[in-house]
Structures are given as C-alpha cells and as structure tokens.
Write an enzyme that holds these catalytic residues in place. Structure first.
Site, PDB file in Angstrom:
ATOM      1  N   ASP A 168      30.617  59.969  20.051  1.00  0.00           N
ATOM      2  CA  ASP A 168      31.678  60.746  20.701  1.00  0.00           C
ATOM      3  C   ASP A 168      32.612  61.356  19.662  1.00  0.00           C
ATOM      4  O   ASP A 168      32.779  60.817  18.559  1.00  0.00           O
ATOM      5  CB  ASP A 168      32.454  59.891  21.703  1.00  0.00           C
ATOM      6  CG  ASP A 168      33.119  58.662  21.073  1.00  0.00           C
ATOM      7  OD1 ASP A 168      32.475  58.001  20.232  1.00  0.00           O
ATOM      8  OD2 ASP A 168      34.280  58.365  21.421  1.00  0.00           O
ATOM      9  N   GLU A 181      34.347  55.316  20.893  1.00  0.00           N
ATOM     10  CA  GLU A 181      35.208  54.941  19.778  1.00  0.00           C
ATOM     11  C   GLU A 181      36.481  55.770  19.753  1.00  0.00           C
ATOM     12  O   GLU A 181      37.556  55.266  19.448  1.00  0.00           O
ATOM     13  CB  GLU A 181      34.462  55.100  18.458  1.00  0.00           C
ATOM     14  CG  GLU A 181      35.101  54.352  17.282  1.00  0.00           C
ATOM     15  CD  GLU A 181      36.185  55.148  16.569  1.00  0.00           C
ATOM     16  OE1 GLU A 181      36.948  54.545  15.787  1.00  0.00           O
ATOM     17  OE2 GLU A 181      36.283  56.378  16.778  1.00  0.00           O
TER      18      GLU A 181
END
Length: 376
Positions: free
Chosen positions: A68, A133
């Site tokens: 991500d 994250e």
C-alpha cells in the site's frame, strides 16, 4: 529494461492506495511460486496480506514490506502521473517508487538470483507482505504475526524494506525504532461569559502551566542507541468560535517518541502525576502504537553491514531515528530486525522518486544478506 526496475514499474502502475492492494500481491506471489515458495493469502477485515515460505527446516530469514501507498494528493501537483512510472534524468518517478515498491521488487529479484545459484540452500526464506502499513495497521503485519505464532512459526532474521537511506543507498540502516505513545487529553472547566470570569473556570488558563511543565520535562537522557525521549503537542482545540465565551473544555493531542530507558507505563504515570499536581479536572485516552525495539550487533546486522560494504563501498550508519514501522510488530517475537531500503528524501511527497540505478544495486544488497546467512 533491467529486471528490478521493470518489476518496480509494474508495481507502481497498480494503484494500491491504502488499504487497497490492487493486484500487487498476486503479481509477487506468482513469481514466488515459480521459485518454489508456498504462498498463503491472509485477509483480515478489508486488508490483503500474504505469507510465503521456501525451505523445510533451519533458520528463517524473512523479507517484510507493504504494497500500500499513501494518497497522491492533487495529481496536478505532479510533473508526471503518479501511477505511471516515468524515467527522467536517471530517476524513476511514481507513487511508491521509494516507499516501498522498489524494495519489494529488489527483494524478489534478489531471491530469484539467489535461488537460481543456490537451489539447495540451507535454512528458509520467507515473505511477509501487507497492504495496511500506511493506514491504521490494525489488520496487517500485526495480524499476520499473530497467525504465524499460532502456527508455531518463528522468524530468526527479518529485513524490512523501508527506505532507510539518507543521502545515498546503504548509508543508513535502521536497527531499531523508538516507541510511540499518543494521548488525547481533555481538560474540563466551566463555560461562561467572558465579562464575568468569576462565574466561570477557563480550562485553557488552567491547562497552560501543566502543558508547559510537560514540554519542559526531562523524561530520560537516551542511551548509546536512542536519543532522549521527546514529547510533542500536535493539536489544541477549545472554544465555541465566539469571542465573548469562556470555553468549558480544552482538548490537547500529544505524542511521546520514547527510548528503551522508559516504558509506556512510566510515561503515562508520570504524565498523570503532573496533571494531578496541577489540580486539573481531566480525562486522558492513551494509545500505544509500538514499543521501542533494538537489534544489537549480531549475525543479521553484520550480514547487512558486510553486504553494504561489498556492494557500495560504504561503512553504513546504524540508526534508530525516524517514525514507526512494521518492525515494531516483528521484533517482540524475538526476531532480529533491520530496515534497509532506498533513499527516503521524497517519500510521501509529490514527485516521489528513486535513483533508477539504485534498484538493481538494492537487489544485490539483499542477495548479499541471503548469501551470508543461508550459505553457512
């Protein structure tokens, strides 16, 4: 196009704004399976994660990272489309180029080259990849670690691909991180007309001496690995917007970045003792994002330092500076953890980029770590 660079471009094209993965993990798993990895998808809530492992026994070296990326902001502020990888003047531009799709590509290419040359290597290689994250980090690495512990899996060494380098590739490696403890403090007073202060109790006036004392407090002196613990106030809110109303409540948001010289419990207790000493009517909500961790000198640190020296000629600096990372979820299991990745100057910025030539070199750094730990 060189393989690491080409794979980085493929990953950048996938618009994986947290918590979306946008097919990055499927691409990685397809290539890992071709190397003999057993891949397991692990979805928690809305977050895609995967665990992959190659080998049957022996110590386990894990590459950890995230697919991500943070939002781009207005694309008009970029010199080229953020999800269209663009090579310009020796730089690769695109969201995630540095944080951390370049590292993911380098990890995978390093494993491809290592396995091709050493198909019967000792020990095991793992990948722990999340898409959570950059977000709240509730359903990502922390949940995968819980799953692995339930399966009786133990990580010996972990290389996290966070962009650790400062001025050039390999000049800085993170061998630890400070803890992060956040707080939302509410101080209560009595609302009233500003012309009749004797009938009110201004929470701003009440809180100011206590806030000053908090910011002046020496929490510790740090140590050889960590700077002194720091408290920073990030937000203060109070009032109705009217100029003639004494507010009835004040809210203060602050955060500790703390060393191994103190604990979260110590910080909470000392803070609340100070607030009580100033006779505040208050409530406080605490949130511990992560404990500090440190990987001292040992075989993982030595393997990383030696690989950097051989590939780049640099004597790397070991550092615990910066924000938190998913290493905070892995280190408490007893694993040795280091963070090694590209230069971090443009992360989370418009026109995020990496030096294109650094990506194949980063793959060689990771391969050097594999060779030093799994060819003994």
């Amino acid at each position: 196009m060189e393989r690491t660079l080409a794979l980085t471009c493929e990953l950048i094209r996938r618009q994986s704004v947290t918590p979306e993965d946008a097919g990055c993990q499927a691409l990685m798993m397809e290539r890992l399976q071709q190397l003999g990895f057993t891949c397991t998808r692990l979805r928690f809530g809305e977050v895609e994660n995967f665990w992959a492992v190659r080998g049957e026994s022996g110590p386990l070296l894990v590459f950890a990272g995230h697919t991500d990326v943070v939002p781009t902001g207005p694309e008009s502020g970029w010199d080229s489309p953020p999800f269209e990888p663009t090579l310009r003047d020796g730089m690769l531009y695109g969201r995630g180029a540095a944080d951390m799709k370049g590292s993911l590509a380098a990890m995978l290419v390093a494993c491809e080259d290592f396995v091709a040359g050493n198909p019967e290597h000792s020990g095991r290689i793992g990948f722990l990849i999340t898409a959570d994250e950059e977000g709240p980090a509730h359903n990502g690495t922390v949940k995968v670690i819980e799953h692995l512990q339930q399966q009786g899996e133990h990580i010996d060494w972990c290389v996290v691909g966070e962009p650790s380098s400062s001025a050039q590739l390999g000049d800085v490696v993170k061998n630890g991180r400070r803890g992060s403890l956040g707080a939302v403090l509410t101080v209560r007073g009595i609302q009233g007309h500003i012309a009749y202060p004797q009938l009110a109790d201004n929470p701003i006036h009440r809180a100011l001496p206590a806030l000053h004392a908090l910011t002046c407090q020496v929490w510790d002196q740090g140590n050889a690995f960590f700077p002194a613990t720091s408290l920073q106030i990030s937000n203060i809110a109070s009032g109705t917007g009217a100029t003639n109303v004494i507010p009835g409540e004040l809210q203060v948001v602050f955060n500790f970045r703390f060393s191994t010289e103190v604990t979260a419990d110590d910080l909470q207790q000392r803070t609340e003792n100070l607030l009580r000493a100033h006779k505040l009517d208050y409530s406080i909500d605490w949130h511990l994002s992560g404990e500090p961790f440190l990987t001292p000198a040992g075989n993982l640190v030595q393997a990383v330092v030696d690989s950097i020296r051989d590939v780049t000629g640099l004597e790397t600096e070991l550092s615990t500076a910066g924000g938190t990372s998913d290493g905070r979820f892995i280190a408490p299991t007893g694993a040795q953890v280091v963070e090694l990745g590209p230069v971090n100057a443009t992360i989370h910025k418009r026109n995020e980029c990496v030096i294109a030539a650094d990506l194949p070199q980063l793959a060689r750094l990771y391969q050097g770590v594999l060779e030093r730990l799994l060819l003994q």
